[in-house]
Scaffold this active site. Sequence first.
Site, short mmCIF file in Angstrom:
data_model
loop_
_atom_site.label_atom_id
_atom_site.label_comp_id
_atom_site.label_asym_id
_atom_site.label_seq_id
_atom_site.Cartn_x
_atom_site.Cartn_y
_atom_site.Cartn_z
N GLY A 73 6.80 -1.71 6.27
CA GLY A 73 8.18 -2.17 6.32
C GLY A 73 9.12 -1.27 7.08
O GLY A 73 8.79 -0.14 7.43
N GLU A 74 10.29 -1.80 7.33
CA GLU A 74 11.37 -1.08 8.02
C GLU A 74 12.45 -0.78 6.97
O GLU A 74 13.15 -1.69 6.50
CB GLU A 74 11.91 -1.96 9.16
CG GLU A 74 13.28 -1.59 9.66
CD GLU A 74 13.42 -0.16 10.17
OE1 GLU A 74 12.61 0.26 11.02
OE2 GLU A 74 14.34 0.54 9.70
N CYS A 110 6.26 -6.78 7.23
CA CYS A 110 7.36 -6.31 8.07
C CYS A 110 7.67 -7.38 9.11
O CYS A 110 6.77 -8.05 9.61
CB CYS A 110 6.99 -5.01 8.77
SG CYS A 110 8.35 -4.28 9.71
N ASN A 148 -3.69 4.77 16.14
CA ASN A 148 -4.84 4.63 15.23
C ASN A 148 -5.45 3.25 15.35
O ASN A 148 -4.74 2.25 15.32
CB ASN A 148 -4.38 4.90 13.79
CG ASN A 148 -3.98 6.34 13.61
OD1 ASN A 148 -4.73 7.25 13.92
ND2 ASN A 148 -2.75 6.56 13.17
N CYS A 194 -0.97 6.19 10.12
CA CYS A 194 0.22 5.55 10.65
C CYS A 194 -0.12 4.24 11.37
O CYS A 194 -1.00 4.20 12.23
CB CYS A 194 0.86 6.53 11.62
SG CYS A 194 2.48 6.08 12.11
N CYS A 244 3.57 8.61 1.16
CA CYS A 244 4.10 7.70 2.18
C CYS A 244 4.39 6.37 1.47
O CYS A 244 3.49 5.71 0.98
CB CYS A 244 3.08 7.52 3.30
SG CYS A 244 3.65 6.41 4.60
N GLU A 295 0.83 -1.21 0.00
CA GLU A 295 0.00 0.00 0.00
C GLU A 295 0.87 1.25 0.00
O GLU A 295 1.98 1.26 0.55
CB GLU A 295 -0.93 0.00 1.21
CG GLU A 295 -2.02 -1.06 1.08
CD GLU A 295 -2.97 -1.07 2.27
OE1 GLU A 295 -4.15 -1.31 2.04
OE2 GLU A 295 -2.54 -0.86 3.41
N CYS A 355 0.84 -2.37 15.45
CA CYS A 355 0.90 -2.03 14.02
C CYS A 355 0.25 -3.12 13.17
O CYS A 355 0.53 -4.31 13.32
CB CYS A 355 2.36 -1.86 13.63
SG CYS A 355 2.63 -1.70 11.86
N SER A 388 11.87 6.80 8.28
CA SER A 388 11.48 6.45 9.65
C SER A 388 11.99 5.05 9.96
O SER A 388 11.77 4.11 9.20
CB SER A 388 9.95 6.49 9.75
OG SER A 388 9.54 6.02 11.01
N CYS A 445 6.03 -4.93 15.76
CA CYS A 445 5.54 -3.93 16.73
C CYS A 445 4.09 -4.25 17.09
O CYS A 445 3.26 -4.52 16.21
CB CYS A 445 5.67 -2.53 16.16
SG CYS A 445 7.38 -2.13 15.71
N SER A 464 11.39 5.79 15.76
CA SER A 464 10.20 5.42 16.53
C SER A 464 10.64 4.94 17.91
O SER A 464 11.29 3.91 18.02
CB SER A 464 9.44 4.31 15.81
OG SER A 464 9.01 4.78 14.55
N LEU A 465 10.28 5.67 18.93
CA LEU A 465 10.72 5.34 20.29
C LEU A 465 9.59 4.64 21.06
O LEU A 465 9.75 3.54 21.57
CB LEU A 465 11.15 6.63 21.00
CG LEU A 465 12.23 6.50 22.08
CD1 LEU A 465 13.43 5.71 21.59
CD2 LEU A 465 12.65 7.88 22.54
N HIS A 466 8.47 5.31 21.21
CA HIS A 466 7.23 4.74 21.74
C HIS A 466 7.24 4.36 23.23
O HIS A 466 6.20 3.96 23.76
CB HIS A 466 6.78 3.51 20.94
CG HIS A 466 6.67 3.75 19.47
ND1 HIS A 466 6.19 4.92 18.94
CD2 HIS A 466 6.99 2.96 18.41
CE1 HIS A 466 6.22 4.84 17.62
NE2 HIS A 466 6.70 3.67 17.28
#
Length: 375
Positions: A191-192, A113, A324, A367, A106, A93, A120, A223, A117, A246-248
């Site tokens: 993906g990363e 991935c 989200n 996101c 984006c 996507e 996600c 990112s 996480c 991305s820390l989170h």
Amino acid sequence: MDNPSLYAMTLPDLEALLRAWGQPAFRARQIYRQLYVNLAADPAAMTDLPQALRERLAHEATLNPLRLVRSQSSADGLTRKALFALPDGVQIETVLMIYADRATVCVSTQAGCAMGCSFCATATLGLRRNLTAGEMVAQVLWASREVRSLAVPATQPGHAHSEEGATWWGEARALRRPLERVSNLVFMGMGEPFANYDRWWDAVQCLHNPQGFNMGARSMTVSTVGLVPGILRLADAGLPINLAISLHAPDDALRNELVPVNTRYPIREVLAAAQTYIEKTGRRVSFEYVLIQGRNDHPHQALALAKLLRSQSLICHVNLIPWNPLPGSPLARSDLQRVHAFQQVLVDYGLACTVRVERGVEIAAACGQLAGGGA
Ligand code: SF4
């Protein structure tokens, strides 16, 4: 053997291909211009080329590796999500967001991935495969053609016909000035990126090439979930691409749960890599922090995060992203009161901190919501 893919081919490689076909080198520059300036999606549109060469390109080269399966637009028409099938049937996507003065795409760098996480949608797919550089570049060119199709007079609401024949009504008047193509690019889709570093970097160089798409490095953001080797490679790469990490979570125990790769690259190592990046590039880093109600959004966690970042004296910006929703997930989005309370703690500590205005939540384009038709 597969036909050579023209997207992401360097100009010297394209010249070599054309030479092998008995064509002069200037034909390669013509094709390059057609691909990245005129945004031609089909050799038939390259009318400055001889007919025989157009036909050969159509039969012996791959231009666009993406086949549009489905597209969805948000109610205001300003966010569009496309589901593409790749030549092997794998789906990805891509999201296009139109703002008053810019258009941002984006881009996905992998199908699925492997990072797992816990908040996600993409993680639920697992890793299907890495994307090629051409498959990444093609997403940007698709978005650019969409933006170009929106170039209606700025005072009129309008509709746009995409190349695939779909029509989407958009508040195109939101564009204060017509744009010729996408102006900003974020590698924040599926993906990363740093788990597919070499191909990602080929795509960046292709898009940055002044003879080609000519996108400024400062208009691109990558990112990462915190893959330290990738951060260090980017620090040495010599292109001022924006870096978002991305820390989170403010501590390893919680981050291990939310971002499992933290067991390999704990917060201390990620921040040390960020510091190296800042020192080598002179650029600040953005830290992304998804806010999940009751998990990582307590004021004491905001305080811990503020102290952590201040103690390292990192030149940084914190981007808060209310989580989200995903169907079937037990997680909940932080309510606005908690989001603003969290932000205030960071601001009081002298940190630059904003709350990301999400786009496309209703079409699962925001996101952490991309699942490529697979979830
Ligand atoms: S948040 Fe990013 S790195 Fe983590 S699973 Fe989703 S796509 Fe992968």
